[in-house]
Scaffold this motif. Structure first.
Motif, PDB file in Angstrom:
ATOM      1  N   TRP A 209       0.835  -1.206   0.000  1.00 28.80           N
ATOM      2  CA  TRP A 209       0.000   0.000   0.000  1.00 28.80           C
ATOM      3  C   TRP A 209       0.871   1.257   0.000  1.00 28.80           C
ATOM      4  CZ3 TRP A 209      -5.192  -1.253  -0.051  1.00 28.80           C
ATOM      5  CH2 TRP A 209      -5.546  -2.532   0.415  1.00 28.80           C
ATOM      6  N   PHE A 210       0.548   2.190  -0.872  1.00 24.80           N
ATOM      7  CA  PHE A 210       1.117   3.528  -0.839  1.00 24.80           C
ATOM      8  C   PHE A 210       0.010   4.467  -0.380  1.00 24.80           C
ATOM      9  CE2 PHE A 210       4.470   2.853  -4.465  1.00 24.80           C
ATOM     10  CZ  PHE A 210       5.170   1.989  -3.639  1.00 24.80           C
ATOM     11  N   ASP A 211       0.101   4.973   0.820  1.00 23.82           N
ATOM     12  CA  ASP A 211      -0.935   5.855   1.367  1.00 23.82           C
ATOM     13  C   ASP A 211      -2.337   5.256   1.232  1.00 23.82           C
ATOM     14  OD1 ASP A 211       0.949   7.711   2.048  1.00 23.82           O
ATOM     15  OD2 ASP A 211       0.541   9.075   0.386  1.00 23.82           O
ATOM     16  N   GLY A 212      -2.459   3.970   1.485  1.00 23.64           N
ATOM     17  CA  GLY A 212      -3.774   3.345   1.433  1.00 23.64           C
ATOM     18  C   GLY A 212      -4.216   2.876   0.066  1.00 23.64           C
ATOM     19  N   SER A 213      -3.405   3.101  -0.971  1.00 25.16           N
ATOM     20  CA  SER A 213      -3.729   2.634  -2.323  1.00 25.16           C
ATOM     21  C   SER A 213      -2.944   1.365  -2.614  1.00 25.16           C
ATOM     22  CB  SER A 213      -3.390   3.704  -3.367  1.00 25.16           C
ATOM     23  OG  SER A 213      -4.173   4.857  -3.187  1.00 25.16           O
ATOM     24  N   ASP A 214      -3.639   0.327  -3.050  1.00 27.45           N
ATOM     25  CA  ASP A 214      -2.999  -0.934  -3.377  1.00 27.45           C
ATOM     26  C   ASP A 214      -2.258  -0.784  -4.704  1.00 27.45           C
ATOM     27  OD1 ASP A 214      -2.286  -3.560  -3.950  1.00 27.45           O
ATOM     28  OD2 ASP A 214      -4.187  -4.388  -3.231  1.00 27.45           O
ATOM     29  N   VAL A 215      -0.942  -0.974  -4.684  1.00 26.07           N
ATOM     30  CA  VAL A 215      -0.154  -0.748  -5.903  1.00 26.07           C
ATOM     31  C   VAL A 215      -0.424  -1.791  -6.973  1.00 26.07           C
ATOM     32  CG1 VAL A 215       1.654   0.404  -4.576  1.00 26.07           C
ATOM     33  CG2 VAL A 215       1.893  -2.031  -5.125  1.00 26.07           C
ATOM     34  N   ALA A 216      -1.120  -2.848  -6.621  1.00 28.72           N
ATOM     35  CA  ALA A 216      -1.493  -3.840  -7.630  1.00 28.72           C
ATOM     36  C   ALA A 216      -2.402  -3.226  -8.697  1.00 28.72           C
ATOM     37  CB  ALA A 216      -2.191  -5.033  -6.969  1.00 28.72           C
ATOM     38  N   GLN A 217      -3.034  -2.110  -8.352  1.00 33.90           N
ATOM     39  CA  GLN A 217      -3.931  -1.435  -9.294  1.00 33.90           C
ATOM     40  C   GLN A 217      -3.220  -0.361 -10.113  1.00 33.90           C
ATOM     41  OE1 GLN A 217      -6.952  -2.797  -9.459  1.00 33.90           O
ATOM     42  NE2 GLN A 217      -6.301  -4.113  -7.757  1.00 33.90           N
ATOM     43  N   TYR A 218      -1.943  -0.140  -9.854  1.00 34.41           N
ATOM     44  CA  TYR A 218      -1.211   0.921 -10.547  1.00 34.41           C
ATOM     45  C   TYR A 218      -0.996   0.562 -12.010  1.00 34.41           C
ATOM     46  CZ  TYR A 218       0.028   3.787  -6.479  1.00 34.41           C
ATOM     47  OH  TYR A 218      -0.013   4.620  -5.393  1.00 34.41           O
ATOM     48  N   ARG A 219      -1.128   1.574 -12.868  1.00 39.56           N
ATOM     49  CA  ARG A 219      -0.789   1.447 -14.280  1.00 39.56           C
ATOM     50  C   ARG A 219       0.650   1.917 -14.477  1.00 39.56           C
ATOM     51  NH1 ARG A 219      -4.876   5.630 -16.370  1.00 39.56           N
ATOM     52  NH2 ARG A 219      -4.040   6.576 -14.477  1.00 39.56           N
ATOM     53  N   GLN A 220       1.170   1.712 -15.673  1.00 38.84           N
ATOM     54  CA  GLN A 220       2.550   2.110 -15.938  1.00 38.84           C
ATOM     55  C   GLN A 220       2.751   3.596 -15.706  1.00 38.84           C
ATOM     56  OE1 GLN A 220       5.073   0.003 -16.503  1.00 38.84           O
ATOM     57  NE2 GLN A 220       6.423   1.781 -16.333  1.00 38.84           N
ATOM     58  N   VAL A 221       1.778   4.409 -16.082  1.00 37.94           N
ATOM     59  CA  VAL A 221       1.900   5.857 -15.903  1.00 37.94           C
ATOM     60  C   VAL A 221       1.973   6.217 -14.418  1.00 37.94           C
ATOM     61  CG1 VAL A 221      -0.614   6.268 -15.924  1.00 37.94           C
ATOM     62  CG2 VAL A 221       0.966   8.096 -16.607  1.00 37.94           C
ATOM     63  N   ASP A 222       1.300   5.431 -13.578  1.00 41.42           N
ATOM     64  CA  ASP A 222       1.355   5.674 -12.137  1.00 41.42           C
ATOM     65  C   ASP A 222       2.753   5.383 -11.598  1.00 41.42           C
ATOM     66  OD1 ASP A 222      -1.435   6.284 -11.935  1.00 41.42           O
ATOM     67  OD2 ASP A 222      -1.854   4.137 -12.036  1.00 41.42           O
ATOM     68  N   TRP A 223       3.366   4.288 -12.078  1.00 39.25           N
ATOM     69  CA  TRP A 223       4.714   3.940 -11.630  1.00 39.25           C
ATOM     70  C   TRP A 223       5.740   4.960 -12.111  1.00 39.25           C
ATOM     71  CZ3 TRP A 223       5.495   1.250  -7.638  1.00 39.25           C
ATOM     72  CH2 TRP A 223       4.681   0.175  -7.299  1.00 39.25           C
ATOM     73  N   VAL A 224       5.544   5.477 -13.314  1.00 41.31           N
ATOM     74  CA  VAL A 224       6.451   6.521 -13.812  1.00 41.31           C
ATOM     75  C   VAL A 224       6.395   7.730 -12.887  1.00 41.31           C
ATOM     76  CG1 VAL A 224       6.840   8.178 -15.679  1.00 41.31           C
ATOM     77  CG2 VAL A 224       6.392   5.772 -16.216  1.00 41.31           C
ATOM     78  N   ASN A 225       5.205   8.093 -12.461  1.00 42.69           N
ATOM     79  CA  ASN A 225       5.042   9.226 -11.550  1.00 42.69           C
ATOM     80  C   ASN A 225       5.687   8.945 -10.202  1.00 42.69           C
ATOM     81  OD1 ASN A 225       3.717  11.857 -10.884  1.00 42.69           O
ATOM     82  ND2 ASN A 225       2.602  10.593  -9.413  1.00 42.69           N
ATOM     83  N   VAL A 226       5.556   7.709  -9.707  1.00 44.07           N
ATOM     84  CA  VAL A 226       6.188   7.326  -8.437  1.00 44.07           C
ATOM     85  C   VAL A 226       7.693   7.508  -8.523  1.00 44.07           C
ATOM     86  CG1 VAL A 226       6.758   5.349  -6.958  1.00 44.07           C
ATOM     87  CG2 VAL A 226       4.391   5.745  -7.642  1.00 44.07           C
ATOM     88  N   ARG A 227       8.308   7.003  -9.600  1.00 40.34           N
ATOM     89  CA  ARG A 227       9.766   7.056  -9.738  1.00 40.34           C
ATOM     90  C   ARG A 227      10.270   8.465 -10.004  1.00 40.34           C
ATOM     91  NH1 ARG A 227       8.922   2.641 -14.045  1.00 40.34           N
ATOM     92  NH2 ARG A 227       8.199   0.897 -12.751  1.00 40.34           N
ATOM     93  N   LYS A 228       9.435   9.285 -10.593  1.00 41.17           N
ATOM     94  CA  LYS A 228       9.852  10.649 -10.928  1.00 41.17           C
ATOM     95  C   LYS A 228       9.749  11.603  -9.741  1.00 41.17           C
ATOM     96  CE  LYS A 228       8.793  14.428 -14.154  1.00 41.17           C
ATOM     97  NZ  LYS A 228       7.918  14.867 -15.279  1.00 41.17           N
ATOM     98  N   LEU A 229       8.731  11.406  -8.896  1.00 42.38           N
ATOM     99  CA  LEU A 229       8.435  12.404  -7.874  1.00 42.38           C
ATOM    100  C   LEU A 229       8.383  11.887  -6.438  1.00 42.38           C
ATOM    101  CD1 LEU A 229       5.568  14.310  -9.724  1.00 42.38           C
ATOM    102  CD2 LEU A 229       7.948  15.018  -9.526  1.00 42.38           C
TER     103      LEU A 229
END
Length: 214
Positions: A66-86
């Motif tokens: 979980w990232f702040d209560g959001s299950d990362v299993a639901q993340y799309r590629q664009v979400d992961w790009v944002n995680v790594r960038k910011l």
């Protein structure tokens, strides 16, 4: 991002391990922004796997992250790009620098995405880390210890809520390890970020809020 939670996570490679004893795998572990953590592990216990899960490079596990209560299993590629960038900066154990580029060019690759640091600030890091004479040197001719310092600067040259440092000082003497820790923590504190460092032996000298046995 204010917290990372591992909730009963188990890598598939350990699915049939009957005597697995870990503070992370098949357990609940929470990492909070602003705090400093050390993951100690023997070789083969999933240290790099843990890091790969946090930055979305792998998802071969059961349980939940979980990232702040959001299950990362639901993340799309664009979400992961944002995680790594910011949000999560990763200091790779194997560094992953571009050998044909200079030390400064390797640092500026990451910095160019967000313009987080000025060139003068980067030069000051080179000076403090004892490699000011390597600014325009190609990485391929630098020692591994020198490359580790370049990789640290690249990791710091972006906004982040957490920095994930995988075996960051394995080839440094005590003095250089201390300086590297000081530079990293100054930037961490400036951003109010958290630190998750891993080690199978020598670890970066920091004041850890919690130590996990992987």
């Amino acid at each position: 991002m204010h917290s990372i939670k591992f909730d009963n996570v188990l890598p598939q490679v350990f699915a049939h391990s009957e005597n697995l004893q870990s503070d992370i795998w098949r357990n609940n572990a929470v990492f909070e922004k602003g705090k400093c953590y050390l993951l100690q592990a023997d070789s083969g216990q999933g240290k790099s796997t843990f890091c790969s899960y946090v930055i979305g490079y792998r998802n071969d596990y059961t349980g939940h992250i979980w990232f702040d209560g959001s299950d990362v299993a639901q993340y799309r590629q664009v979400d992961w790009v944002n995680v790594r960038k910011l949000h999560v900066s990763y200091l790779f154990q194997e560094l992953r620098l571009f050998p044909e580029l200079t030390a400064m060019e390797n640092v500026e690759i990451k910095n160019s995405l967000t313009k987080h640091k000025t060139r003068q600030q980067l030069l000051e890091w080179f000076e403090r880390l004892g490699i000011a004479d390597k600014v325009n040197e190609k990485v391929e001719v630098m020692s591994f210890g020198q490359q580790q310092r370049v990789a640290l600067m690249r990791a710091l040259a972006q906004p982040f809520d957490f920095i994930l440092a995988d075996e960051p000082i394995s080839h440094l003497d005590d003095n250089n390890a201390l300086v590297m820790g000081e530079v990293m923590m100054e930037e961490v504190k400036a951003q109010g970020a958290g630190v998750i460092a891993t080690s199978i032996g020598k670890h970066i000298p920091l004041q850890y809020d919690q130590i996990f046995k992987l």
